[in-house]
Enzyme design. Structure first.
Site, PDB file in Angstrom:
ATOM      1  N   ASN A  75       0.171   5.650   0.407  1.00 43.72           N
ATOM      2  CA  ASN A  75      -0.650   6.873   0.350  1.00 43.72           C
ATOM      3  C   ASN A  75       0.242   8.106   0.246  1.00 43.72           C
ATOM      4  O   ASN A  75       0.996   8.196  -0.743  1.00 43.72           O
ATOM      5  CB  ASN A  75      -1.772   6.924   1.391  1.00 43.72           C
ATOM      6  CG  ASN A  75      -1.426   6.802   2.852  1.00 43.72           C
ATOM      7  OD1 ASN A  75      -1.040   5.754   3.313  1.00 43.72           O
ATOM      8  ND2 ASN A  75      -1.597   7.847   3.612  1.00 43.72           N
ATOM      9  N   ASP A  76       0.244   9.012   1.179  1.00 43.05           N
ATOM     10  CA  ASP A  76       0.846  10.340   0.968  1.00 43.05           C
ATOM     11  C   ASP A  76       2.320  10.321   0.555  1.00 43.05           C
ATOM     12  O   ASP A  76       3.108   9.553   1.104  1.00 43.05           O
ATOM     13  CB  ASP A  76       0.834  11.148   2.275  1.00 43.05           C
ATOM     14  CG  ASP A  76      -0.489  11.109   2.991  1.00 43.05           C
ATOM     15  OD1 ASP A  76      -1.462  10.625   2.417  1.00 43.05           O
ATOM     16  OD2 ASP A  76      -0.528  11.554   4.144  1.00 43.05           O
ATOM     17  N   TRP A 133      -9.117   9.625   0.494  1.00 41.88           N
ATOM     18  CA  TRP A 133      -9.740   8.658   1.396  1.00 41.88           C
ATOM     19  C   TRP A 133     -11.159   8.300   0.989  1.00 41.88           C
ATOM     20  O   TRP A 133     -11.576   7.157   1.125  1.00 41.88           O
ATOM     21  CB  TRP A 133      -9.707   9.170   2.839  1.00 41.88           C
ATOM     22  CG  TRP A 133      -8.303   9.208   3.338  1.00 41.88           C
ATOM     23  CD1 TRP A 133      -7.590  10.302   3.680  1.00 41.88           C
ATOM     24  CD2 TRP A 133      -7.420   8.090   3.506  1.00 41.88           C
ATOM     25  NE1 TRP A 133      -6.307   9.952   4.045  1.00 41.88           N
ATOM     26  CE2 TRP A 133      -6.187   8.593   3.953  1.00 41.88           C
ATOM     27  CE3 TRP A 133      -7.539   6.722   3.309  1.00 41.88           C
ATOM     28  CZ2 TRP A 133      -5.084   7.784   4.216  1.00 41.88           C
ATOM     29  CZ3 TRP A 133      -6.457   5.906   3.567  1.00 41.88           C
ATOM     30  CH2 TRP A 133      -5.251   6.435   4.022  1.00 41.88           C
ATOM     31  N   TRP A 176       0.830  -1.217   0.000  1.00 48.07           N
ATOM     32  CA  TRP A 176       0.000   0.000   0.000  1.00 48.07           C
ATOM     33  C   TRP A 176       0.859   1.260   0.000  1.00 48.07           C
ATOM     34  O   TRP A 176       1.905   1.298   0.661  1.00 48.07           O
ATOM     35  CB  TRP A 176      -0.860   0.000   1.258  1.00 48.07           C
ATOM     36  CG  TRP A 176      -1.536   1.297   1.560  1.00 48.07           C
ATOM     37  CD1 TRP A 176      -1.061   2.305   2.348  1.00 48.07           C
ATOM     38  CD2 TRP A 176      -2.802   1.737   1.080  1.00 48.07           C
ATOM     39  NE1 TRP A 176      -1.966   3.345   2.395  1.00 48.07           N
ATOM     40  CE2 TRP A 176      -3.048   3.019   1.626  1.00 48.07           C
ATOM     41  CE3 TRP A 176      -3.769   1.163   0.243  1.00 48.07           C
ATOM     42  CZ2 TRP A 176      -4.206   3.737   1.356  1.00 48.07           C
ATOM     43  CZ3 TRP A 176      -4.929   1.885  -0.021  1.00 48.07           C
ATOM     44  CH2 TRP A 176      -5.144   3.155   0.534  1.00 48.07           C
ATOM     45  N   GLN A 232       4.020   7.189   2.526  1.00 45.57           N
ATOM     46  CA  GLN A 232       3.295   6.378   3.504  1.00 45.57           C
ATOM     47  C   GLN A 232       3.085   4.997   2.906  1.00 45.57           C
ATOM     48  O   GLN A 232       2.565   4.864   1.780  1.00 45.57           O
ATOM     49  CB  GLN A 232       1.946   7.033   3.825  1.00 45.57           C
ATOM     50  CG  GLN A 232       2.065   8.306   4.634  1.00 45.57           C
ATOM     51  CD  GLN A 232       2.406   8.007   6.082  1.00 45.57           C
ATOM     52  OE1 GLN A 232       1.536   7.679   6.865  1.00 45.57           O
ATOM     53  NE2 GLN A 232       3.681   8.133   6.443  1.00 45.57           N
ATOM     54  N   ARG A 260      -0.685  16.397  13.678  1.00 50.18           N
ATOM     55  CA  ARG A 260       0.200  15.612  12.797  1.00 50.18           C
ATOM     56  C   ARG A 260       0.658  16.356  11.545  1.00 50.18           C
ATOM     57  O   ARG A 260       0.312  17.483  11.310  1.00 50.18           O
ATOM     58  CB  ARG A 260      -0.496  14.325  12.396  1.00 50.18           C
ATOM     59  CG  ARG A 260      -1.780  14.478  11.617  1.00 50.18           C
ATOM     60  CD  ARG A 260      -2.297  13.089  11.224  1.00 50.18           C
ATOM     61  NE  ARG A 260      -3.571  13.152  10.536  1.00 50.18           N
ATOM     62  CZ  ARG A 260      -4.749  13.150  11.142  1.00 50.18           C
ATOM     63  NH1 ARG A 260      -4.816  13.118  12.458  1.00 50.18           N
ATOM     64  NH2 ARG A 260      -5.866  13.208  10.439  1.00 50.18           N
ATOM     65  N   GLU A 300      -5.477  17.944   6.677  1.00 56.12           N
ATOM     66  CA  GLU A 300      -4.331  17.041   6.670  1.00 56.12           C
ATOM     67  C   GLU A 300      -3.194  17.606   5.815  1.00 56.12           C
ATOM     68  O   GLU A 300      -3.408  18.361   4.873  1.00 56.12           O
ATOM     69  CB  GLU A 300      -4.777  15.661   6.156  1.00 56.12           C
ATOM     70  CG  GLU A 300      -5.841  15.062   7.071  1.00 56.12           C
ATOM     71  CD  GLU A 300      -6.087  13.581   6.852  1.00 56.12           C
ATOM     72  OE1 GLU A 300      -6.403  13.194   5.719  1.00 56.12           O
ATOM     73  OE2 GLU A 300      -5.953  12.816   7.827  1.00 56.12           O
ATOM     74  N   PHE A 341       3.673   8.344  10.684  1.00 58.02           N
ATOM     75  CA  PHE A 341       2.761   9.072   9.796  1.00 58.02           C
ATOM     76  C   PHE A 341       3.523  10.139   8.996  1.00 58.02           C
ATOM     77  O   PHE A 341       4.727  10.304   9.142  1.00 58.02           O
ATOM     78  CB  PHE A 341       1.625   9.708  10.609  1.00 58.02           C
ATOM     79  CG  PHE A 341       0.489   8.756  10.925  1.00 58.02           C
ATOM     80  CD1 PHE A 341       0.639   7.386  10.849  1.00 58.02           C
ATOM     81  CD2 PHE A 341      -0.754   9.254  11.310  1.00 58.02           C
ATOM     82  CE1 PHE A 341      -0.414   6.513  11.144  1.00 58.02           C
ATOM     83  CE2 PHE A 341      -1.814   8.401  11.603  1.00 58.02           C
ATOM     84  CZ  PHE A 341      -1.639   7.027  11.520  1.00 58.02           C
ATOM     85  N   SER A 342       2.757  10.914   8.230  1.00 56.64           N
ATOM     86  CA  SER A 342       3.360  11.824   7.250  1.00 56.64           C
ATOM     87  C   SER A 342       4.249  12.896   7.867  1.00 56.64           C
ATOM     88  O   SER A 342       4.065  13.294   9.019  1.00 56.64           O
ATOM     89  CB  SER A 342       2.261  12.499   6.429  1.00 56.64           C
ATOM     90  OG  SER A 342       1.750  11.567   5.523  1.00 56.64           O
TER      91      SER A 342
HETATM   92  C1  FRU Z   1      -3.384  11.881   4.917  1.00 58.62           C
HETATM   93  C2  FRU Z   1      -3.129  11.133   6.215  1.00 58.62           C
HETATM   94  C3  FRU Z   1      -2.254  11.957   7.132  1.00 58.62           C
HETATM   95  C4  FRU Z   1      -1.585  10.918   7.972  1.00 58.62           C
HETATM   96  C5  FRU Z   1      -1.392   9.792   7.000  1.00 58.62           C
HETATM   97  C6  FRU Z   1      -1.489   8.422   7.598  1.00 58.62           C
HETATM   98  O1  FRU Z   1      -3.734  11.038   3.853  1.00 58.62           O
HETATM   99  O2  FRU Z   1      -4.354  10.787   6.831  1.00 58.62           O
HETATM  100  O3  FRU Z   1      -2.948  12.949   7.867  1.00 58.62           O
HETATM  101  O4  FRU Z   1      -0.367  11.365   8.505  1.00 58.62           O
HETATM  102  O5  FRU Z   1      -2.385   9.941   6.012  1.00 58.62           O
HETATM  103  O6  FRU Z   1      -1.159   7.449   6.667  1.00 58.62           O
END
Ligand code: FRU
Length: 492
Positions: A42-43, A293, A40, A59, A164, A218, A105-106
């Site tokens: 993400n960011d 998301w 997976w 991420q 965060r 975020e 996290f990010s």
């Molecule tokens: C944004 C987020 C961030 C967080 C990360 C967790 O997509 O929700 O706020 O740090 O992803 O994976």
């Protein structure tokens, strides 16, 4: 804090990716968008040019193609187009990162005293849930050690559950850190100041959502461009906005911000958590996660590629510009031209309702298309690029010059997704338009009107859906020039 445990977790994560990679189904893999080798993503995190090389972190769940305990994946590039995967950089190993919904996290990256420093959120889930900012550093830009005094920044004495995504930058002699704090339906971007990256002092709250503009912002980001201060953020529960920016003036003496314009980096279904950095050429480059998301319900579960052992990719890198109207525009970086093959061009074509234009763009899947069009408003109601077409499928990119609007319609794009979205073209009365399209195996990115209207969308059409057309409803349109290229694969 155990350095040994962190190294063991990194080795286990890298091994998991190595094994999964052998079984990844290549069917929908992208050709020139950044993806994790497996698992997976993400960011985008920690974007930086360090010792001449571009570094990209992200991420990452190395154990499954769905969100889980967050690691930082890592890759490097010399041109922002061809990326080399490196071992996982951060793995959750400490009590401040534990729990099934926790992890690293990010966050962002800076260079200090020749070291590459990562500042990220240590997220602990469960009963003692807390998010706090942490630091890791590297001498060689590959192997990272967590700072023994982590976390370096907690919110107040009791900590906070939603605090965060630190973005750090330097201005003069000082370091600044922007992070989101969310509580009671309000999102605040907190601004901190430091001289050593370890000790931070709250400067102020330059911007906040005020219960009207979402309840979490975020991945805040901050940079200066053309004399303006610009905050990027990804608001949650702010209808119609997913990757927004605010221009204005930041007063770094008292941490206040005089806002000017609110805009959107990308109006598409799939662009989120954008991060920026300045490269050695002075360009402000932005990359986002080419998903968001709320796409999960649209795609039923984690979407069609989860079973293929991967999920998630990043947008193309874009350069940001400040326009005369005070808003931003975004253009794909020049280096992408390296991927062009089989260029074709045509000029001065007239396309009318009775004579739609069939466009042979690359292999119909992996291509770039650049069109310059003009029209007489009284004569043309709308024109439309039909992409990835077959009997069963088509993705529609429709332009309404009179309404100054563009619409992206993926209702019939594939067997998985749905939805229509529109945005303003910001034509300011002009009767001409450039449309720049990048199509990859499962994404379409559109940069219209010099990058003032940008749109990113994921879809998973059948391999036979590879026809491209330009159609017009009501009147005719003049195509001043039309260029297409097949784009070659850049990812391994
Ligand atoms: C944004 C987020 C961030 C967080 C990360 C967790 O997509 O929700 O706020 O740090 O992803 O994976």
């Amino acid at each position: 804090m155990s350095e040994k445990l962190h190294q063991e977790k990194i080795m286990a994560a890298s091994e998991s990716v190595r094994l999964a990679q052998k079984q990844v189904n290549p069917e929908f893999r992208q050709w020139y968008h950044f993806m994790a080798p497996a698992g997976w993503l993400n960011d985008p995190n920690g974007l930086i040019q360090f010792r001449g090389q571009y570094h990209l972190f992200y991420q990452h769940n190395p154990y499954a193609a769905k969100w889980g305990p967050m690691h930082w994946g890592h890759a490097v590039s010399s041109d922002l187009v061809h990326w080399k995967h490196l071992p996982v950089a951060l793995a959750p190993s400490e009590c401040y990162e534990e729990g099934s919904r926790g992890g690293c996290f990010s966050g962002s990256a800076v260079e200090k005293d020749g070291k590459l420093i990562l500042i990220y959120t240590g997220a602990r889930s469960g009963e003692r849930a807390e998010q706090a900012q942490c630091l890791a550093f590297s001498e060689d830009g590959i192997h990272f050690r967590k700072y023994a005094g982590n976390p370096i920044l907690r919110f107040g004495s009791c900590g906070a559950r939603d605090f965060r995504d630190p973005k750090v930058w330097k201005h003069g002699e000082h370091w600044y850190l922007a992070a989101v704090l969310s509580a009671d339906g309000n999102a605040e971007i907190l601004l901190y100041e430091s001289t050593d990256l370890i000790h931070w002092r709250l400067k102020g709250i330059p911007v906040q959502s005020g219960l009207r503009m979402g309840d979490v912002w975020e991945c805040p980001d901050y940079f200066e461009l053309g004399g303006k201060g610009i905050f990027l953020f990804s608001p949650v529960r702010f209808p119609g906005h997913k990757s927004s920016y605010l221009t204005g003036i930041l007063n770094d003496r008292d941490g206040t911000f005089q806002p000017d314009q609110l805009g959107e980096i990308d109006w598409g279904f799939d662009f989120y958590a954008a991060q920026s950095f300045q490269d050695e050429k002075g360009r402000r480059i932005i990359i986002g996660w080419a998903n968001s998301w709320d796409w999960m319900p649209w795609w039923r579960g984690y979407g069609p590629v989860q079973k293929d052992l991967w999920c998630g990719f990043l947008s193309l890198p874009r350069e940001a510009f400040l326009c005369k109207d005070g808003m931003l525009s975004f253009q794909p970086v020049d280096e992408l031209k390296e991927l062009r093959q089989n260029g074709k061009s045509a000029e001065n074509l007239c396309v009318s309702r009775d004579s739609p234009l069939s466009i042979g763009a690359g292999d119909g899947i992996h291509y770039e298309l650049l069109a310059e069009l003009d029209w007489d408003c009284s004569d043309c109601l709308s024109f439309c690029f039909l992409l990835r077409c077959s009997e069963r499928e088509e993705t529609k990119l429709e332009f309404y010059p009179g309404r100054d609007e563009m619409m992206f319609d993926r209702s019939r794009a594939d067997q998985f997704g749905a939805g229509k979205k529109k945005c303003s073209l910001r034509l300011h009365g002009r009767k001409s338009l450039d449309v720049h399209i990048f199509s990859d195996t499962c994404s379409i990115e559109v940069f219209a009107n010099g990058g003032k209207a940008v749109f990113t969308s994921c879809q998973y059409p059948l391999p036979e859906s590879r026809k491209t057309f330009l159609t017009v409803s009501g009147g005719a349109i003049h195509v001043r020039s039309l260029r297409t290229w097949r784009l070659k694969p850049a990812v391994s």
